[in-house]
Design a protein around this motif. Structure first.
Motif, short mmCIF file in Angstrom:
data_model
loop_
_atom_site.label_atom_id
_atom_site.label_comp_id
_atom_site.label_asym_id
_atom_site.label_seq_id
_atom_site.Cartn_x
_atom_site.Cartn_y
_atom_site.Cartn_z
N ASP A 29 0.80 -1.19 0.03
CA ASP A 29 0.00 0.24 0.01
C ASP A 29 0.91 1.19 -0.02
OD1 ASP A 29 0.96 0.38 2.61
OD2 ASP A 29 -0.89 -0.85 3.40
N ASN A 67 -8.34 -0.04 2.88
CA ASN A 67 -7.69 -0.78 1.99
C ASN A 67 -6.42 -0.71 2.51
OD1 ASN A 67 -10.14 -1.32 0.61
ND2 ASN A 67 -9.28 -0.73 -1.45
N SER A 211 -5.05 -1.66 -7.86
CA SER A 211 -6.48 -1.76 -7.67
C SER A 211 -6.97 -0.68 -6.42
CB SER A 211 -6.70 -3.18 -6.89
OG SER A 211 -8.01 -3.36 -6.64
N PRO A 212 -8.10 -0.15 -6.97
CA PRO A 212 -8.76 0.81 -6.08
C PRO A 212 -9.93 0.19 -5.46
CG PRO A 212 -9.53 1.18 -8.21
CD PRO A 212 -8.46 -0.03 -8.46
N MET A 238 -4.73 0.67 -3.39
CA MET A 238 -5.10 1.91 -3.15
C MET A 238 -6.01 2.09 -2.22
SD MET A 238 -5.51 3.46 -7.18
CE MET A 238 -5.83 4.91 -6.71
N LYS A 240 -8.12 4.57 -1.35
CA LYS A 240 -9.45 4.74 -2.00
C LYS A 240 -9.10 5.48 -3.36
CE LYS A 240 -11.00 7.45 1.18
NZ LYS A 240 -11.87 8.35 1.76
N TYR A 241 -10.13 5.40 -4.33
CA TYR A 241 -9.76 5.81 -5.73
C TYR A 241 -9.68 7.21 -5.77
CZ TYR A 241 -10.09 6.81 -10.63
OH TYR A 241 -9.90 7.29 -11.79
N SER A 242 -8.29 7.70 -6.51
CA SER A 242 -8.34 9.16 -6.89
C SER A 242 -7.88 9.10 -8.23
CB SER A 242 -7.48 9.72 -5.83
OG SER A 242 -6.67 10.84 -6.68
N GLU A 245 -4.15 10.18 -8.48
CA GLU A 245 -3.36 9.00 -8.03
C GLU A 245 -3.12 8.08 -9.06
OE1 GLU A 245 -2.45 6.49 -4.41
OE2 GLU A 245 -4.23 7.53 -4.26
N ALA A 246 -4.50 7.51 -9.62
CA ALA A 246 -4.64 6.52 -10.56
C ALA A 246 -3.77 6.74 -11.89
CB ALA A 246 -5.79 6.05 -10.86
N ALA A 260 -11.34 -2.60 -11.96
CA ALA A 260 -11.77 -1.35 -11.53
C ALA A 260 -13.36 -1.53 -11.85
CB ALA A 260 -11.43 0.00 -12.14
#
Length: 510
Positions: A29, A67, A211-212, A238, A240-242, A245-246, A260
């Motif tokens: 992470d 996560n 993976s988010p 991740m 959480k999804y951003s 960042e992704a 996703a």
């Protein structure tokens, strides 16, 4: 090709990967990673301490964490202790946490130090005898995830060999009612690994995933936790999804697979329209959890030059029922063919007679990945599981070659003056408009027609014209399917797996 050797107890899989690649990073992470060798030792320690502190075989232990590597280690530690892992969303409300703790009769919970006080208060108020194991440092002798995972315990890890016993209770999203605890075994989950992720996606020990996906959902639990271990792959989780960042991480070239939900792929497409987004190293993207429009799928592949493989999964079947392959024929908008070992039928919901190719009906499924049942809900279990078949409540049709397309939910059908309307059909048409960022359709009450389709839209910019949307719908839909009203919103409420929570939209205008 189906890989039977991937279906084994967690302790065996950990031993196998530790012997093969002890120094390889398995899970990572933003703050730390863990090798397969350390993962074997740390989860064995944690399992022993849980057993030494009263967790018996068959006891439920909740995971209330973001996560993280800690989440994965908690999951494996619980199962190695002979317990049943109960994932809970880190964003769950106090009432949602209490419901799951009491419904599953949890003996313990592993959570963050920040949330531990809240959990203790919830337990005390409800008079629940609950062992709270916080992450972070603690005084010697106190329950602590950090201390327990780092030091051997007096009790050994039980490492149960029965892969057919319930090992996880995963709660449904609760989009239409009270969440139900789905009882899943290791065989349920690993069957999907052996029949889908390994042979169809080609997941192997050379892959590194980004993976988010929220780990408390079955899609993520199956692919990004259990299947990583079984295949010896590695993953970056991740929190959480951003999108920002992704895009940065995907642009690094370090990853080969990106799983996703459809909403995230829409966000990436939108970002690509406004600037350069590249996916070097990515050999495949995977979408599941909600319906992915064929037009959006095709646009994504045209933009990025990477196959976006659509599949259909259900929590009650440990996720994937059908899957598309990058090799061989694909039909955009279809969720593919049934995976090995599963029998899938499309039937009339009333007569249960099989539908002809092209006819819409309810999808039902039977096979080794189907749940044992819903926890504490015998009537709902009996309704869902009939003669070995799980009745999904999802509407689907199949072409002459067996490729399935999900068309909606039975309960989501809008019945306008006796005519059935699937919200997903309208949504797919509306999403092709550049002026629309996201949308959802629900049935709204009508005095004479019973229900009419109401369209909720997030505009892409301020220059939004409702008339353009209506004209577009009239050009592509039958007149009775054209939305009667449009509401502008700032958010489309969705579950962690991407499903639209339609009742929340109805509440906005009720």
């Amino acid at each position: 090709m189906f890989q039977l050797d991937l279906i084994a107890p967690i302790g065996d899989l950990l031993g196998r990967q530790a012997a093969k690649a002890a120094t390889k990073i398995a899970y990572q992470d933003a703050t730390r990673g863990v090798t397969y060798g350390d993962l074997q030792h740390r989860t064995r320690n944690l399992a022993g301490h849980l057993a030494d502190n009263g967790v018996q075989s068959g006891d439920c232990v909740a995971i209330l964490l973001p996560n993280s590597v800690n989440w994965v280690e908690s999951c494996f530690g619980i199962v190695r202790a002979g317990g049943i892992a109960v994932p809970i969303s880190i964003e769950a409300s106090e009432s949602e946490i209490l419901y799951r703790l009491t419904d599953a009769k949890c003996r313990a919970v592993i959570t963050t130090a920040a949330i531990a006080t809240t959990v203790r208060t919830i337990a005390a108020t409800a008079k629940i005898d609950l062992l709270v194991v916080p992450t972070g440092p603690a005084e010697e002798g106190d329950a602590s995830f950090d201390n327990w995972s780092q030091s051997p315990a007096p009790a050994p890890a039980r490492d149960p060999l029965d892969i057919d016993a319930t090992a996880f209770i995963v709660y449904t999203s609760g989009t239409t009612g009270q969440p139900k605890g789905v009882q899943l075994s290791l065989r349920n989950l690993l069957w999907v690994t052996a029949a889908c992720w390994s042979p169809i996606l080609g997941l192997n020990d050379q892959d590194k995933l980004l993976s988010p996906l929220p780990l408390y959902h079955s899609y993520a639990l199956n692919l990004t936790v259990i299947s990583i271990l079984a295949t010896g792959a590695s993953i970056h989780l991740m929190e959480k999804y951003s999108t920002r960042e992704a895009v940065d991480l995907l642009g690094s070239g370090d990853f080969t697979i990106f799983p996703a939900v459809p909403t995230i792929f829409h966000y990436l497409l939108d970002t690509a329209r406004n600037g350069q987004v590249t996916l070097p190293g990515i050999r495949a993207c995977v979408t599941a959890g909600a319906i992915m429009a064929g037009t959006a799928n095709a646009e994504f592949e045209a933009n990025f030059g990477v196959p976006l493989l659509d599949g259909y999964g259900i929590t009650e079947t440990a996720t994937m029922v059908t899957m598309n392959s990058a090799t061989g024929g694909r039909i955009m908008g279809s969720c593919g063919l049934p995976i090995h070992g599963l029998a899938v039928r499309i039937v009339d919901p009333v007569t249960l007679k099989d539908c002809a190719p092209g006819e819409e009906g309810e999808l039902i499924v039977r096979g080794p990945s189907v749940m044992a049942g819903y926890l504490n809900k015998p009537e709902e279990t009996a309704k869902a599981l009939r003669d070995g078949w799980y009745h999904s409540g999802d509407l689907a049709c199949a072409d002459a070659n067996g490729f399935l397309t999900i068309t909606g939910r039975i309960k989501e059908l809008i019945i306008r003056g006796g005519q059935n309307i699937a919200p997903a059909e309208i949504e797919e048409v509306v999403q092709t408009l550049d002026i629309v960022l996201d949308c959802a359709v629900v049935g709204l009450p009508h005095a004479h027609l019973g229900e009419v389709p109401g369209l909720f839209i997030i505009p892409r910019d301020k220059e939004f014209d409702e008339a353009v949307v209506i004209d577009h719908c009239r050009a592509h839909l039958s007149s009775y399917k054209v939305p009667q009203v449009i509401h502008i919103v700032t958010e489309i409420p969705r579950t962690g797996s991407g499903k639209i929570i339609r009742y929340k939209l109805r509440e906005l205008v009720s």
